[in-house]
Motif scaffolding. Structure first.
Motif, short mmCIF file in Angstrom:
data_model
loop_
_atom_site.label_atom_id
_atom_site.label_comp_id
_atom_site.label_asym_id
_atom_site.label_seq_id
_atom_site.Cartn_x
_atom_site.Cartn_y
_atom_site.Cartn_z
N ALA A 163 0.83 -1.21 0.00
CA ALA A 163 0.00 0.00 0.00
C ALA A 163 0.86 1.25 0.00
N SER A 164 1.85 1.28 -0.89
CA SER A 164 2.70 2.45 -1.08
C SER A 164 3.20 3.01 0.27
N TYR A 165 2.80 4.24 0.62
CA TYR A 165 3.26 4.84 1.88
C TYR A 165 2.30 4.59 3.05
N LYS A 212 -6.79 3.03 -1.87
CA LYS A 212 -7.87 2.99 -2.85
C LYS A 212 -7.84 1.66 -3.61
N ASN A 213 -8.93 0.94 -3.55
CA ASN A 213 -9.06 -0.36 -4.22
C ASN A 213 -8.09 -1.41 -3.66
N VAL A 214 -7.65 -1.22 -2.42
CA VAL A 214 -6.74 -2.17 -1.78
C VAL A 214 -7.42 -2.72 -0.52
N ASP A 215 -7.55 -4.04 -0.45
CA ASP A 215 -8.17 -4.69 0.70
C ASP A 215 -7.07 -5.33 1.55
N LYS A 225 -4.81 -9.31 6.46
CA LYS A 225 -3.58 -9.49 5.70
C LYS A 225 -2.44 -8.69 6.34
N ILE A 226 -1.25 -8.89 5.83
CA ILE A 226 -0.09 -8.11 6.26
C ILE A 226 0.13 -7.02 5.22
N VAL A 227 0.15 -5.78 5.66
CA VAL A 227 0.32 -4.67 4.73
C VAL A 227 1.76 -4.20 4.75
N VAL A 228 2.34 -4.05 3.56
CA VAL A 228 3.72 -3.58 3.39
C VAL A 228 3.67 -2.14 2.90
N ALA A 247 0.28 2.76 -5.56
CA ALA A 247 -0.17 1.63 -4.75
C ALA A 247 -0.41 0.43 -5.66
N SER A 248 -0.08 -0.74 -5.17
CA SER A 248 -0.24 -1.95 -5.97
C SER A 248 -0.45 -3.14 -5.04
N THR A 249 -1.46 -3.94 -5.33
CA THR A 249 -1.66 -5.14 -4.51
C THR A 249 -0.68 -6.20 -4.95
N LEU A 250 -0.15 -6.92 -3.96
CA LEU A 250 0.69 -8.06 -4.28
C LEU A 250 -0.17 -9.19 -4.80
#
Length: 491
Positions: free
Chosen positions: A132-134, A147-150, A154-157, A257-260
């Motif tokens: 999730a970027s920053y 935005k658009n990230v669930d 989960k573990i957020v990086v 932002a980018s989902t893994l």
């Protein structure tokens, strides 16, 4: 007769001006430099609570307060307000990266990562990873890394810092720096956001030169404040992250932002040991004419202690604020003038552990019998940020609803021969220093801060690097603001 009346009122007016401006001398370098050097010396061992150095520091501050003939607050013996802290220290921890069709990579807590735990041990957990970027979600600024990230369950990086944080001249940098004037606020916001969105852990990608300090993986709570809703925070270097994740998984070179993909999972576990520690705020008071009302002048005296055989002296953070507080106590006491209200000079402990000392004090205030008019906080008042080439920027924080305090501080600054460029910011929603313990109680605050520097929270924050001239001018503003505030209250 008219002439006599005119002379009388002229003398009375002059006396009033004299009282408000000159009867309490502004601290000079001679009033605080020796104290700062002692607090930041090797013998104080970094002033960590419940250590030899921390206890020695508390005793030294107590002796200074007694030499200034300050009164014990609430009959605390030797000016000590003693309370207990829970310490949760990592005994054993594991972190494994699992990618589909790749071997599992186990990271070493000695070399690859560090963890800030919660207050409970965690048995082995596995969860998907999301980038999730920053890690910031700021609707008012039209900025949302989620935005658009669930990230639920989960573990957020996330990356350390904020967009464009390496270019202090850019508009983006100035925008985010205005929102997050203190680094602690930025980290706290990322953590709270991750918790609110349902993450089970937060992994922060630090700079390339990040080195884990695995001996100090610990978290603290006061007995009256349990933060059970917290999640563990893992930290790895950017170099380590680049070796673990593919560029499509974590685009470390951009801000998108980018989902893994669900191919990446992390296993982690944390085993803790638990201890109880004693800690002490040091409090001394000058009783006022109206003993039902009090003004607090405070600073935290603790720092990080000794890590990996290195002393973290904390000259700026916060021997500067503590020695400044004691200099003000000295001058106010030696003036022999009874202030209109009680003035409580406070040296808070365990700020570095989560504002625990000031929070304990604030939680145990009897606001029915004692009204706190104002809390002045000084935290790091003797250095400058790298971008402050002239060493003339000063941050002063107040609540949004106390515009009159901004005016008082600005007018005090204008009296300097070489006024500061003031960064007047609103503390609402922030919790970077001890002021937050009082804003939570609805108490007006003035908090002073002179800038983050490259020696922050390192063994390089030593007494020889402090800017005594800047600190003297900061204390001029603090003292004049205090006098002006009292004068305004009387009117």
């Amino acid at each position: 007769m008219r002439l006599r009346i005119l002379i009388f009122f002229t003398l009375f007016f002059c006396k009033s001006i004299l009282f408000s401006q000159t009867t309490i001398p502004n601290p000079t370098k001679n009033d605080f430099s020796e104290t700062l050097n002692i607090l930041a010396s090797d013998s104080m061992e970094g002033r960590k609570p419940n250590t030899r150095g921390g206890n020695l520091t508390a005793s030294y501050i107590s002796s200074k307060m007694h030499s200034y003939k300050l009164k014990e607050y609430n009959n605390f013996e030797y000016c000590f307000q003693i309370f207990e802290i829970r310490q949760h220290t990592v005994k054993k921890t594991a972190l494994e990266i699992k990618r589909k069709n790749y071997r599992t990579i186990s990271l070493s807590p000695e070399k690859d990562f560090e963890v800030t735990p919660t207050e409970n041990s965690i048995q082995k957990k596995q969860a998907e990873v999301v980038f999730a970027s920053y890690g910031l979600s700021l609707p008012k600024e039209d900025y949302d890394d989620y935005k658009n990230v669930d990230i639920k369950n989960k573990i957020v990086v996330v990356l350390k810092g904020f967009p464009n944080d390496k270019d202090s001249t850019s508009a983006t940098y100035k925008k985010f720096k205005n929102i997050f004037p203190e680094e602690n606020d930025l980290e706290e916001t990322k953590l709270k956001t991750a918790i609110n969105k349902g993450a089970i852990a937060l992994l922060i990608v630090e700079k390339e030169n990040f080195k884990p300090e695995n001996k100090e993986n610990e978290v603290f709570h006061s007995l009256e404040n349990s933060k059970s809703e917290a999640i563990p925070v893992f930290r790895i270097s950017k170099k380590t992250a680049e070796s673990l994740f593919s560029k499509t998984d974590i685009p470390l070179k951009n801000n998108l932002a980018s989902t893994l993909s669900q191919k990446v999972k992390i296993n982690f576990s944390i085993e803790l040991k638990h201890d109880m520690l004693d800690a002490a705020n040091v409090l001394g008071m000058i009783p006022g004419k109206d003993t039902t009302k009090t003004i607090i002048v405070g600073a935290h005296y603790d720092h990080l202690g000794i890590k990996n055989d290195s002393i973290y002296h904390g000259a700026d953070d916060n021997a500067s604020g503590t020695s400044g507080m004691l200099a003000l106590a000295k001058n106010w006491s030696e003036s022999k003038i009874k202030p209109q209200y009680n003035i409580l000079f406070a040296a808070w402990t365990a700020e570095e552990m989560g504002l625990l000392g000031s929070e304990y004090f604030a939680q145990n205030l009897n606001l029915k019998n004692q009204k706190i008019l104002l809390c002045i906080n000084m935290d790091m008042i003797s250095r400058s940020a790298p971008e402050d080439k002239a060493h003339r920027i000063l941050s002063i924080g107040t609540q949004k609803e106390t515009e009159y305090l901004k005016k008082i501080a600005s007018e005090s600054n204008a009296k300097l021969q070489n006024p500061f460029t003031l960064d007047l910011w609103e503390t609402n929603g922030h919790s970077g220093s001890d002021y937050a313990s009082f804003t939570a109680k609805g108490i007006p605050i003035l908090t002073f801060f002179s800038g983050f520097h490259e020696d922050y929270h390192t063994p390089r924050d030593i007494a020889s690097k402090v800017d005594l001239d800047k600190m003297q001018d900061v204390l001029f503003i603090v003292n004049n603001s205090l006098l002006k505030f009292i004068e305004n209250q009387k009117n």
